[in-house]
Design a protein around this motif. Structure first.
Motif: not given
Length: 155
Positions: A83-86, A109-111, A132-138
């Motif tokens: 779900n983090a990908d959204r 972001v996203d609440g 948000v461009l990407r997620i690295e770890g947390v």
């Protein structure tokens, strides 16, 4: 010098150990060596020398790794979406100043509030709208939303 069946027992034990290790690990780690041990067992059953058996073990194991590892890597590279990908591509608001050197920064972001870092390394002040461009770890990797002539909101 080992007895007539000693090497067969050793190769069977090696196969069992490699398969047990394979069974208790998450990824493919020792199946290739089980294949090599099986080939070496076949050489023992043909009454070939221990040096031939060891050579076959090494060659078959290396060949199995060489030919199947790219397939395994490709298969393991597939990740389940979370779900983090959204949040990717969404805009949010910095809650606290993002400073990569100080390793600080929060974005809403996203609440939810997320730890964040700046993609460019620049400091981003609190209250700045970011994408948000990407997620690295947390941590979210973000960039400030730039408003230019093409990006002005029409009222």
């Amino acid at each position: 010098m080992p007895g007539p069946n000693t090497m067969a027992v050793i190769w069977i034990a090696a196969i069992v150990v490699f398969l047990i290790v394979e069974g208790v690990t998450v990824g493919l780690t020792s199946i290739w060596f089980a294949c090599g041990a099986l080939a070496a067992l076949a050489m023992e059953l043909l009454h070939l020398s221990i040096w031939t058996q060891l050579a076959v073990f090494l060659i078959v194991s290396a060949a199995a790794i060489w030919f199947t590892r790219p397939l395994v890597k490709r298969h393991n590279a597939k990740r389940a979406a979370t779900n983090a990908d959204r949040v990717l591509g969404q805009t949010g608001l910095t809650v606290s100043c993002i400073d990569n050197l100080e390793e600080t920064g929060l974005v809403h972001v996203d609440g939810k509030d997320w730890s964040a870092r700046s993609a460019s390394g620049e400091t981003v002040e609190a209250g700045t709208e970011v994408t948000v461009l990407r997620i690295e770890g947390v941590k979210l990797i973000v960039e400030p939303v730039r408003s230019g002539p093409d990006q002005r909101k029409e009222n």
